[in-house]
Scaffold this active site. Structure first.
Site, mmCIF file in Angstrom:
data_model
loop_
_atom_site.group_PDB
_atom_site.id
_atom_site.type_symbol
_atom_site.label_atom_id
_atom_site.label_comp_id
_atom_site.label_asym_id
_atom_site.label_seq_id
_atom_site.Cartn_x
_atom_site.Cartn_y
_atom_site.Cartn_z
ATOM 1 N N LEU A 150 0.845 -1.114 0.107
ATOM 2 C CA LEU A 150 -0.034 0.021 0.061
ATOM 3 C C LEU A 150 0.864 1.268 -0.180
ATOM 4 O O LEU A 150 0.233 2.396 -0.195
ATOM 5 C CB LEU A 150 -0.766 0.109 1.319
ATOM 6 C CG LEU A 150 -1.962 -0.978 1.209
ATOM 7 C CD1 LEU A 150 -2.940 -0.643 2.559
ATOM 8 C CD2 LEU A 150 -2.870 -0.409 0.029
ATOM 9 N N GLY A 190 5.871 2.509 3.111
ATOM 10 C CA GLY A 190 7.132 3.095 2.989
ATOM 11 C C GLY A 190 7.370 4.638 2.669
ATOM 12 O O GLY A 190 7.857 5.539 3.081
ATOM 13 N N ASP A 196 12.739 0.642 1.540
ATOM 14 C CA ASP A 196 12.068 1.721 2.065
ATOM 15 C C ASP A 196 13.027 2.598 2.558
ATOM 16 O O ASP A 196 12.852 3.798 2.598
ATOM 17 C CB ASP A 196 11.080 1.347 3.248
ATOM 18 C CG ASP A 196 9.798 0.573 2.593
ATOM 19 O OD1 ASP A 196 9.480 1.192 1.283
ATOM 20 O OD2 ASP A 196 9.287 -0.167 3.014
ATOM 21 N N GLN A 254 -12.332 -1.578 8.870
ATOM 22 C CA GLN A 254 -12.974 -1.633 10.161
ATOM 23 C C GLN A 254 -12.148 -3.003 10.625
ATOM 24 O O GLN A 254 -11.913 -2.961 11.950
ATOM 25 C CB GLN A 254 -14.554 -1.860 9.904
ATOM 26 C CG GLN A 254 -15.120 -0.762 9.679
ATOM 27 C CD GLN A 254 -16.724 -1.042 9.314
ATOM 28 O OE1 GLN A 254 -17.174 -1.829 10.088
ATOM 29 N NE2 GLN A 254 -17.095 -0.605 8.460
ATOM 30 N N LYS A 279 -18.294 7.124 8.823
ATOM 31 C CA LYS A 279 -18.404 5.731 9.190
ATOM 32 C C LYS A 279 -17.021 5.010 9.791
ATOM 33 O O LYS A 279 -16.974 4.367 10.724
ATOM 34 C CB LYS A 279 -18.996 5.087 7.933
ATOM 35 C CG LYS A 279 -19.369 3.604 8.115
ATOM 36 C CD LYS A 279 -20.210 2.988 7.047
ATOM 37 C CE LYS A 279 -20.351 1.593 6.972
ATOM 38 N NZ LYS A 279 -20.834 1.057 5.549
ATOM 39 N N CYS A 329 28.745 -0.481 -11.181
ATOM 40 C CA CYS A 329 29.292 -1.835 -10.562
ATOM 41 C C CYS A 329 29.487 -2.830 -11.557
ATOM 42 O O CYS A 329 30.253 -2.786 -12.298
ATOM 43 C CB CYS A 329 28.213 -2.085 -9.356
ATOM 44 S SG CYS A 329 29.056 -3.260 -8.189
ATOM 45 N N GLY A 389 28.032 -3.152 -14.234
ATOM 46 C CA GLY A 389 27.967 -2.484 -15.674
ATOM 47 C C GLY A 389 29.405 -1.961 -15.952
ATOM 48 O O GLY A 389 29.712 -1.936 -17.006
ATOM 49 N N GLU A 449 34.041 -14.091 -11.195
ATOM 50 C CA GLU A 449 32.785 -14.453 -10.509
ATOM 51 C C GLU A 449 31.992 -15.553 -11.432
ATOM 52 O O GLU A 449 31.109 -16.255 -10.793
ATOM 53 C CB GLU A 449 31.746 -13.300 -10.689
ATOM 54 C CG GLU A 449 30.329 -13.349 -10.286
ATOM 55 C CD GLU A 449 29.703 -12.110 -10.177
ATOM 56 O OE1 GLU A 449 30.290 -10.873 -10.256
ATOM 57 O OE2 GLU A 449 28.438 -12.021 -9.672
ATOM 58 N N ARG A 496 31.690 -8.047 -4.484
ATOM 59 C CA ARG A 496 32.641 -8.805 -4.378
ATOM 60 C C ARG A 496 34.057 -8.694 -5.072
ATOM 61 O O ARG A 496 34.884 -9.516 -4.934
ATOM 62 C CB ARG A 496 31.942 -10.248 -3.986
ATOM 63 C CG ARG A 496 32.448 -11.152 -2.986
ATOM 64 C CD ARG A 496 31.599 -12.374 -3.046
ATOM 65 N NE ARG A 496 30.244 -12.449 -2.758
ATOM 66 C CZ ARG A 496 29.564 -12.306 -1.432
ATOM 67 N NH1 ARG A 496 30.202 -12.297 -0.463
ATOM 68 N NH2 ARG A 496 28.441 -12.037 -1.333
ATOM 69 N N HIS A 499 27.692 2.562 -6.293
ATOM 70 C CA HIS A 499 26.362 2.888 -6.711
ATOM 71 C C HIS A 499 25.712 4.256 -6.383
ATOM 72 O O HIS A 499 25.138 4.372 -5.303
ATOM 73 C CB HIS A 499 25.393 1.950 -5.770
ATOM 74 C CG HIS A 499 25.565 0.346 -6.260
ATOM 75 N ND1 HIS A 499 24.801 0.019 -7.315
ATOM 76 C CD2 HIS A 499 26.275 -0.602 -5.802
ATOM 77 C CE1 HIS A 499 25.127 -1.423 -7.496
ATOM 78 N NE2 HIS A 499 26.117 -1.798 -6.656
ATOM 79 N N GLU A 518 23.333 5.753 -7.607
ATOM 80 C CA GLU A 518 21.910 5.965 -7.580
ATOM 81 C C GLU A 518 21.445 5.952 -6.150
ATOM 82 O O GLU A 518 20.425 6.663 -5.862
ATOM 83 C CB GLU A 518 21.212 4.954 -8.214
ATOM 84 C CG GLU A 518 21.308 3.529 -7.882
ATOM 85 C CD GLU A 518 22.427 2.695 -8.000
ATOM 86 O OE1 GLU A 518 23.721 3.395 -8.406
ATOM 87 O OE2 GLU A 518 22.436 1.653 -8.001
HETATM 88 N N1 GLN Z 1 28.583 -9.108 -9.051
HETATM 89 C C1 GLN Z 1 29.525 -8.073 -8.999
HETATM 90 C C2 GLN Z 1 30.552 -8.117 -7.682
HETATM 91 O O1 GLN Z 1 29.937 -8.832 -6.899
HETATM 92 C C3 GLN Z 1 28.710 -6.754 -8.852
HETATM 93 C C4 GLN Z 1 28.195 -6.488 -7.764
HETATM 94 C C5 GLN Z 1 27.067 -5.053 -8.061
HETATM 95 O O2 GLN Z 1 26.961 -5.125 -9.232
HETATM 96 N N2 GLN Z 1 26.578 -4.453 -7.272
HETATM 97 O O3 GLN Z 1 31.401 -7.461 -7.709
#
Ligand code: GLN
Length: 541
Positions: free
Chosen positions: A15, A18, A71, A191, A222, A379, A381, A403, A468, A513, A515
């Site tokens: 809903l 957050g 959130d 209710q 109500k 990251c 990307g 990886e 990682r 990151h 963002e």
């Molecule tokens: N999988 C990658 C790492 O662990 C990138 C992680 C991510 O994009 N947050 O390094």
């Protein structure tokens, strides 16, 4: 002393508890108060870090390195107050703590029980790490009636008694379903949900009703009558076209006014000019750009919550609307799929994990580089962009990431040692998975004269990490000779944090990151700059 506002939810999940909490935080802030927001999550995982994004959406990372509920991202975007580890707790954390205490013998022979030991641990968490805040808005995850949520509801009931009316308040968020055949909004689920709360000893002070239609006066009366409330304490929450219009909408409906009334606080009306500016620029943009986001979890947009918001913020900064094409990276592993990227003005490859779809991301990075389309790698990307450059620019055909298993040229490899302040962190491939990544804020030094230096306008920055693996510095020379500049490094010069292609109109990869730190009223410079580059691109098309 801080006053506590507990936000619960009933009827159905999703809903927007957050958002309601975040918007209330923003309103109190706009009235000049200092706020903190926190969340109690009833699930058993210690944190959401080990949950699939399909299960739980994005994992939001704090400066102090906690992996938390998404959130907390709303809270931070709406209030600008950086979230901390102490702002999110789960049943898993509470029980780990209680059981560790029991093993140490801290309970001195007592039988350890949900009441009082678990509820005490929850109350301790709710009240911890609060200093000069005027308000702590505390959201309880899940829906009233869930078995898992009971200890949390019991704990806040007890807190309500201990803090008293002047120290605590309860807000309950519900839904009024619209029955088309009857042409009516139904109040019964509300209710019942309030009755359920009352049976647990909690009388809400305000009920916020989500609804797709205007709630008629008689329905409000109500709800007030059956839920033991004043008519003014029934707040209507209609759907709005942008989440950033929520603070204004709640203010108009009187939510923050009811909070001040409850606590008997005189305060001037909130200054919402900044929110009005944000909504205006979303509702009346000068134009539109299209960004292709090439990821893996594209069917559940909550998996990229902060990213989607940060792109919107980049649009706000340029007074444009940003249309996002969410593209599943696996499609780029088949021939001819590149045409999906023909019309976009910028390509973004976000964070990600695992081999599935990785080759598609590498293909998207190649498309962006060769076609000179703005490219933003975050990251994973960034890591995929580096592998692409190694294979196709630097002549390292076996380039890959460990990886995905052993490879001939580990251009991206496991991060085994790094420093956090004056602490050395060590990992190997046998380390546990939960909470062991390189997490939280780390500083980064950018090279003078680079594009990134121009974007940020500073030489040292701090951004949040969650990974990682890292770009292998041993390939730096080969990659730089081939045209990929390592323009941002950890202060000790050991970890590549930012790469860019100076010969390309806009090609940047970052290991962190960005963002997570973007806000509607303070868009992140990387997103502002990326969207600006997308505008330039759209003019060429
Ligand atoms: N999988 C990658 C790492 O662990 C990138 C992680 C991510 O994009 N947050 O390094």
């Amino acid at each position: 002393m801080a006053r506590f506002i507990f936000v619960t939810g009933g009827v159905v999940s999703s809903l927007g508890k957050g958002l309601t909490s975040a918007a209330l935080g923003a309103l109190l802030q706009a009235r000049g108060f200092k706020v903190r927001l926190r969340k109690l999550d009833p699930y058993l995982n210690v944190d959401p870090g080990t949950m699939s994004p399909y299960q739980h959406g994005e994992v939001y990372v704090t400066d102090d390195g906690a992996e938390t509920d998404l959130d907390l991202g709303h809270y931070e975007r709406f209030t600008g107050v950086p979230s901390r580890r102490s702002d999110n707790v789960t049943t898993g954390q509470i029980y780990s703590k209680v059981i560790a205490r029991e093993r140490r013998g801290d309970y001195l022979g007592a039988t350890v029980q949900v009441i009082p030991h678990v509820t005490d641990a929850i109350k301790e968490f709710v009240r911890a790490d609060v200093t000069d805040e005027d308000f702590v808005v505390c959201e309880i995850g899940g829906t009233v009636g869930d078995i898992e949520g009971l200890p949390f509801l019991e704990a806040i009931r007890q807190l309500g008694n201990e803090l008293g009316r002047d120290g605590a308040m309860f807000i309950h968020l519900t839904l009024l379903p619209y029955i088309a055949s009857a042409g009516e909004l139904k109040t019964k689920p509300t209710q019942h949900s309030v009755k359920e709360l009352q049976s647990l000893g909690i009388q809400p002070d305000v009920v916020v009703c989500r609804s797709e239609h205007e709630i008629a006066e008689d329905a409000r009366r109500k709800i007030a009558l059956f839920c033991n409330l004043r008519r003014e304490a029934v707040i209507q929450a209609l759907d709005v076209d942008t989440i950033y219009a929520v603070p204004r909408a709640y203010h108009e409906e009187g939510l923050d006014g009811e909070v001040c009334r409850h606590f008997r606080i005189e305060s001037p009306a909130p200054d919402l000019a900044a929110w009005d500016r944000v909504t205006r620029s979303i509702q009346q943009p000068d134009g539109e750009v299209t960004i292709g986001v090439v990821g893996k979890y594209t069917t559940l947009l909550d998996a990229y919550k902060s990213l989607a918001e940060a792109l919107t913020h980049g649009g706000i900064a340029n007074n444009l609307s940003v249309k996002v094409n969410w593209l599943d990276s696996e499609i780029f592993e088949t021939d001819g799929a590149a045409q999906e990227l023909e019309g976009v003005h910028g390509i973004l490859v976000p964070g990600g994990f695992g081999e599935r779809g990785a080759e598609g991301k590498i293909a998207a990075a190649r498309f962006a580089r060769e076609r000179e389309v703005p490219y933003f790698g975050i990251c994973f990307g960034m890591q995929m962009a580096v592998i692409e450059a190694a294979r196709n620019l630097a002549g390292v055909p076996g380039a890959g990431s460990t990886e995905f298993g052993p490879c001939a040229d580990p251009v991206v490899g496991l991060l085994t040692e790094w420093t956090r302040g004056n602490l050395v962190e060590r990992r190997d491939d046998r380390s546990e998975l939960g909470g062991t990544m390189r997490l939280g804020a780390y500083p980064c030094v950018v090279e003078q004269g680079s594009r990134i230096a121009e974007v940020y306008g500073v030489r040292e920055l701090s951004e949040r990490h969650r990974h990682r693996y890292e770009v292998n510095i041993n390939y730096r020379k080969a990659l730089e000779d081939a045209g990929l500049r390592f323009s941002g490094m950890s202060p000790d010069g050991e970890l590549p944090e930012i790469v860019e292609i100076p010969a390309h109109p806009w090609y940047i990869g970052v290991q962190f990151h960005p963002e997570l730190k973007s806000k509607p009223f303070d868009p992140h410079p990387l997103f502002t700059s990326f969207i600006k580059a997308a505008v330039e691109q759209s003019r060429l098309m």
